[in-house]
Design a protein around this motif. Structure first.
Motif, short mmCIF file in Angstrom:
data_model
loop_
_atom_site.label_atom_id
_atom_site.label_comp_id
_atom_site.label_asym_id
_atom_site.label_seq_id
_atom_site.Cartn_x
_atom_site.Cartn_y
_atom_site.Cartn_z
N GLN A 264 0.83 -1.20 0.00
CA GLN A 264 0.00 0.00 0.00
C GLN A 264 0.87 1.25 0.00
O GLN A 264 1.93 1.31 0.65
N ALA A 265 0.39 2.28 -0.74
CA ALA A 265 1.04 3.59 -0.74
C ALA A 265 0.27 4.51 0.19
O ALA A 265 -0.96 4.50 0.20
N VAL A 266 1.00 5.28 1.01
CA VAL A 266 0.39 6.15 2.00
C VAL A 266 0.75 7.59 1.71
O VAL A 266 1.94 7.92 1.55
N LEU A 267 -0.26 8.46 1.62
CA LEU A 267 -0.09 9.91 1.47
C LEU A 267 -0.55 10.55 2.77
O LEU A 267 -1.61 10.24 3.26
N PHE A 268 0.31 11.47 3.33
CA PHE A 268 -0.12 12.10 4.57
C PHE A 268 0.17 13.59 4.52
O PHE A 268 1.10 14.05 3.83
N VAL A 269 -0.65 14.37 5.21
CA VAL A 269 -0.45 15.81 5.39
C VAL A 269 -0.50 16.07 6.88
O VAL A 269 -1.54 15.83 7.52
N ARG A 270 0.62 16.54 7.46
CA ARG A 270 0.70 16.73 8.91
C ARG A 270 0.90 18.21 9.23
O ARG A 270 1.78 18.86 8.67
N ASP A 271 0.05 18.74 10.11
CA ASP A 271 0.17 20.14 10.50
C ASP A 271 0.39 20.24 11.99
O ASP A 271 0.37 19.24 12.70
N GLN A 272 0.56 21.46 12.47
CA GLN A 272 0.81 21.72 13.89
C GLN A 272 -0.35 22.48 14.51
O GLN A 272 -0.19 23.29 15.40
#
Length: 552
Positions: A536-544
């Motif tokens: 599986q390919a995982v795309l993530f967007v992480r903010d603060q």
């Protein structure tokens, strides 16, 4: 020739008086005839009373003149016997009275000398009543045997002492598949009729005590088969000896039918009460509940104690009066109803939509209605939801069409504003141009959101490089971050090529990134990354950002 008794005129007067008294007082019909002329010399009171004559009508006349004898041949035989002076005893003669009634009599004659003359002394006994009794008895016996042999009831006459069969009727012979001659002379034990060894002794004891025995559920055997019947045994006396008249009705088939009916009712009961369909039975006349099943209780909330004996109207089941009247009319006309949609109210006031199917049945001879109901409330709610979604789908299609129509002129307007903003002579309006371009972009984003909800949007997945797609839109996201005084970083790992819709994935990454930037207060860092985890390919967007309120 018999010796002639003499009663002469020289006889003793006392003797003659005694003879006269005996003659006239006798209860037997007596008469005296002159031997030569055969005329009546005297008759006693019993003869006159029986034959209906007065003395004057008889004395001096012959029996022929009085037409006493019905049969001329009998009269001739009597004359011939007299001529030969033969005594006659116990001769059966049919005699005619004065009124024409025919009597059956027993007659005897002898010869005497009466008042100095040879005479005939006759005695007659009326046996008409006895003959009638004999005839009636004979006819009775004939009727008995006709009834006995023609009866459809199995009948046997057997000796009380040992069970020896002396008579069996046709129904009995047919039941045992034997001829009458084969049955007569055998005992009931030899016929193998008894189910148990003590069965006959117990019945005999009962017979001797009460004179009869009756059992509506009697078990007996024919060959190896155990049968069931209604039996009636009665003691009768024939020729001074006691016998048993057995009358038996075979009810084996009826018992089997009753057992089958009981089993059928049990199956119906189990099917009725365990059915997943709502079911109720109503009296066809009063429309009162006779029985409800478990599913009825589960859906409508009424227990059998609460529903049985009450009508649906008394339970306020019907929500719509007109709907109720329409249902009753259909039932009265056809005595059955199929697929009738109705709204019924439960005990707790909840409205349920059901499909009614009613048919006529008979239970224990009572005409009833079997009502089967399918709860389609959930189906109806689903239909309503589908209709609502259909309307939303139509709105979505309209929004998509409208959005495309609006975006075209908006693109043109934005292009001209950019051209105007680059002209030196309009430089002092540049801030206004930029503000208008931003508003046009915001309007374009709203239209884009509407278009993303369109159900008719076509998805065209192709093999693409996700990391390259992220890198291509990074400057756009970085520009948004710079304006918001935020920082954007990439954290990408090698990925295989993926089947994705390039436009959709680009829009999704931009939306996630902008949401992240808006959620961070003050200066913060937004990280866009990719990973490969197994297949599986995982795309993530992480903010603060602060995240969601725990209360939410």
């Amino acid at each position: 020739m018999n010796e002639v008794n003499t009663v002469s005129s020289a006889a003793d007067t006392e003797c003659e008086t005694n003879f006269s008294k005996a003659f006239h007082s006798s209860s037997i019909m007596k008469f005296i005839l002159d031997y030569e002329t055969l005329k009546f010399v005297d008759v006693n009171h019993t003869w006159l009373e029986t034959m209906g004559y007065e003395r004057e009508e008889v004395v001096g006349r012959t029996a022929t003149e009085l037409d006493v004898y019905e049969n001329i041949g009998v009269r001739k035989e009597l004359v011939r016997a007299v001529q030969q002076r033969q005594a006659i005893s116990n001769q059966e003669i049919r005699t005619r009275t004065k009124c024409g009634q025919i009597l059956t009599t027993i007659t005897g004659i002898d010869y005497i000398y009466y008042k100095g003359k040879l005479c005939i002394l006759g005695e007659t006994v009326d046996i008409t009543g006895h003959k009638h009794t004999e005839l009636a008895l004979l006819q009775s016996e004939e009727k008995f045997y006709k009834a006995f042999n023609s009866s459809f009831i199995i009948q046997i006459i057997s000796r009380l002492q040992d069970g020896l069969i002396i008579e069996a009727n046709d129904a009995c012979c047919a039941a045992f598949a034997m001829s009458r001659s084969d049955m007569i002379g055998k005992t009931s034990n030899e016929m193998g009729m008894w189910v148990s060894a003590d069965q006959r002794p117990r019945i005999i004891e009962h017979l001797l005590q009460d004179g009869y025995y009756y059992n509506p559920d009697w078990k007996y055997k024919i060959g190896s088969q155990i049968k069931c019947g209604i039996v009636n045994l009665k003691m009768i006396k024939l020729a001074g000896e006691w016998y048993i008249l057995t009358s038996l009705v075979d009810i084996t088939e009826r018992k089997l039918a009753e057992q089958a009916l009981v089993e059928s009712e049990e199956r119906f009961y189990n099917a009725f009460h365990n059915s997943p369909v709502i079911m109720a039975i109503y009296d066809a006349e009063s429309i009162q509940h006779i029985e409800i099943n478990q599913r009825y209780t589960a859906v409508f909330g009424y227990t059998p104690e609460e529903a049985v004996g009450k009508t649906p109207g008394e339970l306020d089941l019907w929500k719509d009066f007109m709907q109720k009247q329409s249902f009753i009319s259909a039932l009265q006309v056809n005595e059955r109803v199929e697929n009738f949609e109705a709204q019924l109210v439960t005990k707790h006031g909840v409205v349920r939509t059901v499909l009614l199917q009613v048919q006529t049945i008979h239970l224990n001879g009572i005409r009833c209605f079997l009502n089967s109901m399918i709860d389609i409330t959930a189906l109806k709610n689903m239909e309503q939801e589908i209709n609502r979604l259909d309307r939303l789908h139509l709105v979505g299609e309209m929004a998509a069409s409208l959005g495309h129509e609006i975006r075209n002129p908006m693109t043109s307007v934005r292009g001209f504003l950019q051209l105007l903003g680059e002209k030196d002579d309009l430089a002092h309006y540049k801030d206004y141009f930029n503000l208008m371009i931003e508003e046009m972009d915001r309007a374009n984003e709203i239209v884009t959101s509407f278009l993303s909800m369109s159900t008719n949007k076509l998805i065209s997945p192709q093999l693409e490089d996700l990391n390259q797609t992220i890198s291509s839109i990074f400057p756009l996201i970085q520009a948004d971050a710079t304006r918001a005084d935020k920082v954007v970083e990439l954290d990408l790992e090698p990925l295989p090529r993926l089947m994705i819709d390039l436009n959709e994935i680009r829009q999704m990454i931009i939306n996630l990134a902008r949401n992240g930037l808006e959620s961070m207060p003050g200066r913060g860092t937004l990280v866009i990354g990719s990973r490969c985890q197994g297949s599986q390919a995982v795309l993530f967007v992480r903010d603060q950002g602060t995240g969601l309120d725990p209360a939410v």
